[in-house]
Write a protein that holds these residues in place. Sequence first.
Motif, PDB file in Angstrom:
ATOM      1  N   VAL A 163       0.667  -1.101  -0.021  1.00 28.32           N
ATOM      2  CA  VAL A 163       0.058   0.022  -0.231  1.00 28.32           C
ATOM      3  C   VAL A 163       0.787   1.277   0.171  1.00 28.32           C
ATOM      4  CG1 VAL A 163      -1.264   1.230   1.061  1.00 28.32           C
ATOM      5  CG2 VAL A 163      -2.371  -0.840   0.753  1.00 28.32           C
ATOM      6  N   VAL A 164       1.714   1.068   0.675  1.00 26.46           N
ATOM      7  CA  VAL A 164       2.603   2.598   1.268  1.00 26.46           C
ATOM      8  C   VAL A 164       4.059   2.812  -0.719  1.00 26.46           C
ATOM      9  CG1 VAL A 164       4.654   3.623   1.686  1.00 26.46           C
ATOM     10  CG2 VAL A 164       3.038   2.241   3.978  1.00 26.46           C
ATOM     11  N   LEU A 165       4.397   1.811  -0.963  1.00 28.78           N
ATOM     12  CA  LEU A 165       5.084   1.998  -2.217  1.00 28.78           C
ATOM     13  C   LEU A 165       4.166   1.983  -3.723  1.00 28.78           C
ATOM     14  CD1 LEU A 165       7.224  -0.635  -1.938  1.00 28.78           C
ATOM     15  CD2 LEU A 165       7.800   1.495  -1.329  1.00 28.78           C
ATOM     16  N   LYS A 166       2.464   1.928  -3.392  1.00 32.19           N
ATOM     17  CA  LYS A 166       1.997   2.247  -3.995  1.00 32.19           C
ATOM     18  C   LYS A 166       1.599   3.629  -4.467  1.00 32.19           C
ATOM     19  CE  LYS A 166      -1.958  -1.132  -4.717  1.00 32.19           C
ATOM     20  NZ  LYS A 166      -3.202  -1.419  -4.241  1.00 32.19           N
ATOM     21  N   HIS A 167       2.124   4.505  -3.892  1.00 39.26           N
ATOM     22  CA  HIS A 167       2.077   5.951  -3.390  1.00 39.26           C
ATOM     23  C   HIS A 167       3.753   6.559  -3.074  1.00 39.26           C
ATOM     24  CE1 HIS A 167      -1.919   6.145  -2.381  1.00 39.26           C
ATOM     25  NE2 HIS A 167      -1.904   5.231  -1.692  1.00 39.26           N
ATOM     26  N   HIS A 168       5.184   5.877  -3.124  1.00 35.27           N
ATOM     27  CA  HIS A 168       5.935   6.304  -3.154  1.00 35.27           C
ATOM     28  C   HIS A 168       6.981   5.518  -2.426  1.00 35.27           C
ATOM     29  CE1 HIS A 168       6.662   7.586   1.470  1.00 35.27           C
ATOM     30  NE2 HIS A 168       4.916   7.992   1.537  1.00 35.27           N
ATOM     31  N   ASP A 169       8.732   5.314  -2.075  1.00 31.29           N
ATOM     32  CA  ASP A 169       9.660   4.903  -2.236  1.00 31.29           C
ATOM     33  C   ASP A 169      10.348   5.323  -1.343  1.00 31.29           C
ATOM     34  OD1 ASP A 169      10.507   6.445  -3.659  1.00 31.29           O
ATOM     35  OD2 ASP A 169      12.164   4.664  -4.927  1.00 31.29           O
ATOM     36  N   GLN A 170       9.940   6.741  -0.307  1.00 32.55           N
ATOM     37  CA  GLN A 170      10.621   7.442   0.780  1.00 32.55           C
ATOM     38  C   GLN A 170       9.962   6.321   2.145  1.00 32.55           C
ATOM     39  OE1 GLN A 170      12.927   9.229   0.920  1.00 32.55           O
ATOM     40  NE2 GLN A 170      12.799  10.882  -0.479  1.00 32.55           N
ATOM     41  N   PHE A 171      10.380   5.386   2.531  1.00 29.52           N
ATOM     42  CA  PHE A 171      10.121   4.062   3.131  1.00 29.52           C
ATOM     43  C   PHE A 171      10.798   3.206   3.982  1.00 29.52           C
ATOM     44  CE2 PHE A 171       7.779   0.063   3.622  1.00 29.52           C
ATOM     45  CZ  PHE A 171       6.388   0.348   4.837  1.00 29.52           C
ATOM     46  N   ALA A 172      11.130   3.510   5.538  1.00 33.08           N
ATOM     47  CA  ALA A 172      11.469   2.280   6.068  1.00 33.08           C
ATOM     48  C   ALA A 172      10.833   1.190   7.276  1.00 33.08           C
ATOM     49  CB  ALA A 172      12.482   2.989   6.831  1.00 33.08           C
ATOM     50  N   ILE A 173      11.543   0.114   6.377  1.00 38.81           N
ATOM     51  CA  ILE A 173      10.680  -0.950   7.766  1.00 38.81           C
ATOM     52  C   ILE A 173      11.685  -1.346   8.888  1.00 38.81           C
ATOM     53  CG2 ILE A 173       9.566  -3.814   7.442  1.00 38.81           C
ATOM     54  CD1 ILE A 173       9.300  -2.934   4.737  1.00 38.81           C
ATOM     55  N   LEU A 174      10.656  -0.934  10.062  1.00 37.36           N
ATOM     56  CA  LEU A 174      11.750  -1.401  11.028  1.00 37.36           C
ATOM     57  C   LEU A 174      10.922  -2.978  11.733  1.00 37.36           C
ATOM     58  CD1 LEU A 174      11.915   2.539  13.467  1.00 37.36           C
ATOM     59  CD2 LEU A 174      12.763   1.210  11.041  1.00 37.36           C
ATOM     60  N   HIS A 175      12.204  -3.624  11.815  1.00 37.78           N
ATOM     61  CA  HIS A 175      12.107  -4.983  12.865  1.00 37.78           C
ATOM     62  C   HIS A 175      11.732  -4.328  14.476  1.00 37.78           C
ATOM     63  CE1 HIS A 175      12.948  -8.802  14.827  1.00 37.78           C
ATOM     64  NE2 HIS A 175      13.410  -8.019  15.587  1.00 37.78           N
ATOM     65  N   CYS A 176      10.833  -5.123  14.758  1.00 38.72           N
ATOM     66  CA  CYS A 176      10.500  -4.379  16.540  1.00 38.72           C
ATOM     67  C   CYS A 176       9.579  -5.903  16.756  1.00 38.72           C
ATOM     68  CB  CYS A 176       9.737  -3.393  16.222  1.00 38.72           C
ATOM     69  SG  CYS A 176       8.785  -3.386  17.681  1.00 38.72           S
ATOM     70  N   VAL A 177       9.641  -5.907  18.109  1.00 35.75           N
ATOM     71  CA  VAL A 177       9.108  -6.394  19.388  1.00 35.75           C
ATOM     72  C   VAL A 177       7.638  -5.871  19.837  1.00 35.75           C
ATOM     73  CG1 VAL A 177       9.720  -8.734  20.749  1.00 35.75           C
ATOM     74  CG2 VAL A 177      11.071  -8.295  18.842  1.00 35.75           C
ATOM     75  N   SER A 178       6.817  -6.519  19.947  1.00 38.14           N
ATOM     76  CA  SER A 178       6.710  -5.521  20.578  1.00 38.14           C
ATOM     77  C   SER A 178       6.426  -5.694  22.379  1.00 38.14           C
ATOM     78  CB  SER A 178       5.142  -5.347  19.990  1.00 38.14           C
ATOM     79  OG  SER A 178       5.210  -4.857  19.205  1.00 38.14           O
ATOM     80  N   GLU A 179       7.599  -5.769  22.970  1.00 36.36           N
ATOM     81  CA  GLU A 179       7.456  -6.330  24.836  1.00 36.36           C
ATOM     82  C   GLU A 179       8.105  -5.288  24.770  1.00 36.36           C
ATOM     83  OE1 GLU A 179       9.243  -9.749  25.060  1.00 36.36           O
ATOM     84  OE2 GLU A 179       7.983 -10.740  23.395  1.00 36.36           O
ATOM     85  N   TYR A 180       7.534  -5.147  26.297  1.00 37.95           N
ATOM     86  CA  TYR A 180       8.180  -3.244  27.048  1.00 37.95           C
ATOM     87  C   TYR A 180       7.957  -3.441  28.614  1.00 37.95           C
ATOM     88  CZ  TYR A 180       5.776  -1.415  22.913  1.00 37.95           C
ATOM     89  OH  TYR A 180       5.565  -1.612  21.455  1.00 37.95           O
ATOM     90  N   PRO A 181       9.359  -3.460  28.880  1.00 40.33           N
ATOM     91  CA  PRO A 181      10.603  -4.212  27.752  1.00 40.33           C
ATOM     92  C   PRO A 181      10.609  -4.719  27.416  1.00 40.33           C
ATOM     93  CG  PRO A 181      11.615  -4.257  29.947  1.00 40.33           C
ATOM     94  CD  PRO A 181       9.791  -3.767  30.291  1.00 40.33           C
ATOM     95  N   CYS A 182      11.832  -5.186  26.350  1.00 40.11           N
ATOM     96  CA  CYS A 182      12.150  -6.775  25.805  1.00 40.11           C
ATOM     97  C   CYS A 182      14.024  -7.269  25.982  1.00 40.11           C
ATOM     98  CB  CYS A 182      12.274  -6.314  24.138  1.00 40.11           C
ATOM     99  SG  CYS A 182      12.802  -7.181  23.369  1.00 40.11           S
TER     100      CYS A 182
END
Length: 342
Positions: A163-182
């Motif tokens: 969906v994002v790349l249909k509009h532009h390529d100024q895009f970064a994908i961040l690996h993330c683990v949703s634990e607080y804290p991890c």
Amino acid sequence: MFRKDVLDESPFVIAEVGQNHQGDLDIAREYIRIYAFEGADAIKFQTRNNRYLFSEDAYAAGYDSENAFAETYGAHREKLELKPEWLPILKADCEKHGVKFMSTPFDEPSLEILQQIDVDLLKVASFDLGNLPFLNRIAKLGKPVVMSIGGGKIEQIRSSVEVVLKHHDQFAILHCVSEYPCEYNRLGLDNIEVLIKEFPDCIIGSSDHFNGTLSGPIAYMKGARVFEKHVTLNRAWKGTDHSFALEPDGFRKFVRDIKRVRAMMPQKPADEIGNERVFKKLGKSIIAYSDIRVGEELTLDKLSGRIFNTHYIPVRESNKVLGKTVKRDIAKGEPIQYSDFG
């Protein structure tokens, strides 16, 4: 900014203030001043319209926590929000201190406000991964987008990226683990390489909730180039995100060590190896371990090493002299020279 041909090998580091400003404009402005000085490329906040975001029941729900700022969850959240009229002030501060102003919109009204103030960068929280209608509205603005993928399945990540790349390529994908804290053994940094393989045309990064700094350099070695790290001015402050966030000196080291990784990788030039200062000062030269007579062969039991003010044959080159026949008598303790068997 977030195209591979632009960012290249340079790291881009985001200081995530979130709501650690405690709902105080002066504190929020201090975060910008301090973390710009400590090396951040962008200072990130969060923007919510809580009445829009939460249902009436969720907004009015009781909130009993040691980190609560009010008795209901909605009132608690309102205490921690930045007022819309403060956002242009914060953006101006970011410009003054040479960093990008960045925020996470959690809802459409907040996205509209960020559009109005011409935010530099937009962040998609892990909560909105796969929220394709909202992602489409974000990407349509044409601003650089950074998206965390905590808790996401690969098909959710793929559809969001598409969906994002249909509009532009100024895009970064961040690996993330949703634990607080991890915890360190839950970071899963190998997934960075998986994302690089899956999305070869996208910049890949890391957003972590680990309370240390080592995750940054290791993520860089895995291929991450955009980094998001929670920050605080005091880990002891009230709030859910302070305890695992980095204080200024920790963030400085986080940035410093990420940027050092590239310089650590190239091998030392061959012509410099063995010519280090320490060897010139304290390097051993080959000597006769016992008296050696003319015509004798140099063997392991006839040689040793000693430090001289004048350098002769370094002991590390003993492989070059073993088996050679000497042309003169050499007394015990005397240095061996190439002319002795030339």
